[in-house]
Scaffold this active site. Sequence first.
Site, PDB file in Angstrom:
ATOM      1  N   ALA A 163       3.598   3.850 -70.908  1.00  0.00           N
ATOM      2  CA  ALA A 163       4.567   3.005 -70.214  1.00  0.00           C
ATOM      3  C   ALA A 163       3.944   1.678 -69.794  1.00  0.00           C
ATOM      4  O   ALA A 163       4.572   0.615 -69.902  1.00  0.00           O
ATOM      5  CB  ALA A 163       5.122   3.736 -68.990  1.00  0.00           C
ATOM      6  N   SER A 164       2.695   1.731 -69.330  1.00  0.00           N
ATOM      7  CA  SER A 164       2.021   0.497 -68.897  1.00  0.00           C
ATOM      8  C   SER A 164       1.799  -0.443 -70.072  1.00  0.00           C
ATOM      9  O   SER A 164       1.955  -1.661 -69.940  1.00  0.00           O
ATOM     10  CB  SER A 164       0.695   0.817 -68.208  1.00  0.00           C
ATOM     11  OG  SER A 164      -0.305   1.233 -69.126  1.00  0.00           O
ATOM     12  N   LYS A 165       1.459   0.113 -71.228  1.00  0.00           N
ATOM     13  CA  LYS A 165       1.210  -0.733 -72.393  1.00  0.00           C
ATOM     14  C   LYS A 165       2.520  -1.243 -72.981  1.00  0.00           C
ATOM     15  O   LYS A 165       2.571  -2.350 -73.552  1.00  0.00           O
ATOM     16  CB  LYS A 165       0.398   0.034 -73.436  1.00  0.00           C
ATOM     17  CG  LYS A 165      -1.028   0.352 -72.979  1.00  0.00           C
ATOM     18  CD  LYS A 165      -1.787  -0.903 -72.559  1.00  0.00           C
ATOM     19  CE  LYS A 165      -3.237  -0.621 -72.221  1.00  0.00           C
ATOM     20  NZ  LYS A 165      -4.002  -1.844 -71.903  1.00  0.00           N
ATOM     21  N   SER A 199      -1.476  -1.446 -76.670  1.00  0.00           N
ATOM     22  CA  SER A 199      -1.940  -0.245 -77.367  1.00  0.00           C
ATOM     23  C   SER A 199      -0.866   0.201 -78.338  1.00  0.00           C
ATOM     24  O   SER A 199       0.332   0.101 -78.037  1.00  0.00           O
ATOM     25  CB  SER A 199      -2.220   0.879 -76.369  1.00  0.00           C
ATOM     26  OG  SER A 199      -2.393   2.120 -77.035  1.00  0.00           O
ATOM     27  N   TYR A 250       0.119   5.698 -69.167  1.00  0.00           N
ATOM     28  CA  TYR A 250      -0.593   4.723 -69.991  1.00  0.00           C
ATOM     29  C   TYR A 250       0.340   4.094 -71.018  1.00  0.00           C
ATOM     30  O   TYR A 250       0.363   2.871 -71.184  1.00  0.00           O
ATOM     31  CB  TYR A 250      -1.769   5.414 -70.694  1.00  0.00           C
ATOM     32  CG  TYR A 250      -2.614   4.491 -71.537  1.00  0.00           C
ATOM     33  CD1 TYR A 250      -3.536   3.636 -70.956  1.00  0.00           C
ATOM     34  CD2 TYR A 250      -2.477   4.472 -72.922  1.00  0.00           C
ATOM     35  CE1 TYR A 250      -4.319   2.791 -71.726  1.00  0.00           C
ATOM     36  CE2 TYR A 250      -3.249   3.630 -73.703  1.00  0.00           C
ATOM     37  CZ  TYR A 250      -4.165   2.794 -73.105  1.00  0.00           C
ATOM     38  OH  TYR A 250      -4.925   1.944 -73.867  1.00  0.00           O
TER      39      TYR A 250
END
Length: 252
Positions: free
Chosen positions: A161-163, A146, A159
């Site tokens: 951090a995950s991307k 993202s 979100y």
Amino acid sequence: MTTLLQGKNVVITGAARGLGYDFACAALKAGASILMVDILADLLQEKAEKLQGEGFPVTYITADLSTQTSIDNVTTWVSLNWQKVDGLINCAALATGVGGVDMMDYDPELWDRVMTVNVKGTWLMTQAMVPFLKKSGYGKVVNIASDTALWGAPKLMAYVASKGAILSMTRSMARELGEFNISVNSLSPGLTLVEATEYVPKERHNLYITGRAIQREQLPDDVSGTALYLLSDLASFVTGQNIPVNGGFVFN
């Protein structure tokens, strides 16, 4: 309709709606056979049967990518039906309901859930498909990241951090899998008009539109062409790269 992916077997996670479903439709129209994977059982069945009714070679498996059992079910199906996989799009992610919260107030349990689905799920699915990607002698992995991870979107900490982890993991996967002629790249969409972004405030949508070089809303079809490119022979010597697709909101 094209022949860009003619004869290719492609697994797509998060395929019941949004970008995942659009990727499935685009790949089918490019000649691929598709295995749609999603946790939304009823919607997944509805969408897959719709495509089957149109004559496309598609099947589906309901799976929660945070569980090894679900991953094993996908692996078993591939082993029994395809034996090889030419492409994998890791699109499944927890997005709806994870935004609009200041980092000081973020729920640790929600953080863990986002990381488990978005990061661990991507790793486990790729790990499971590697033996089948090796058999194809062609393997293409596309991890959906993202552009929020590129510009640091606020109030979306887990979100983002995950991307960001997806971006880094893609590079590491590319290094490890290159010797098997498996390429691994990431695609970073901007804010796209899909079901998962319906909760996003109008102000954030406007921020994207006015901040883009191409000033309009982003649609799923704006992203699917890049995914097809990364799955195809046209990208045979591209690996470890991230391609932002956001109308010029973020330049790479």
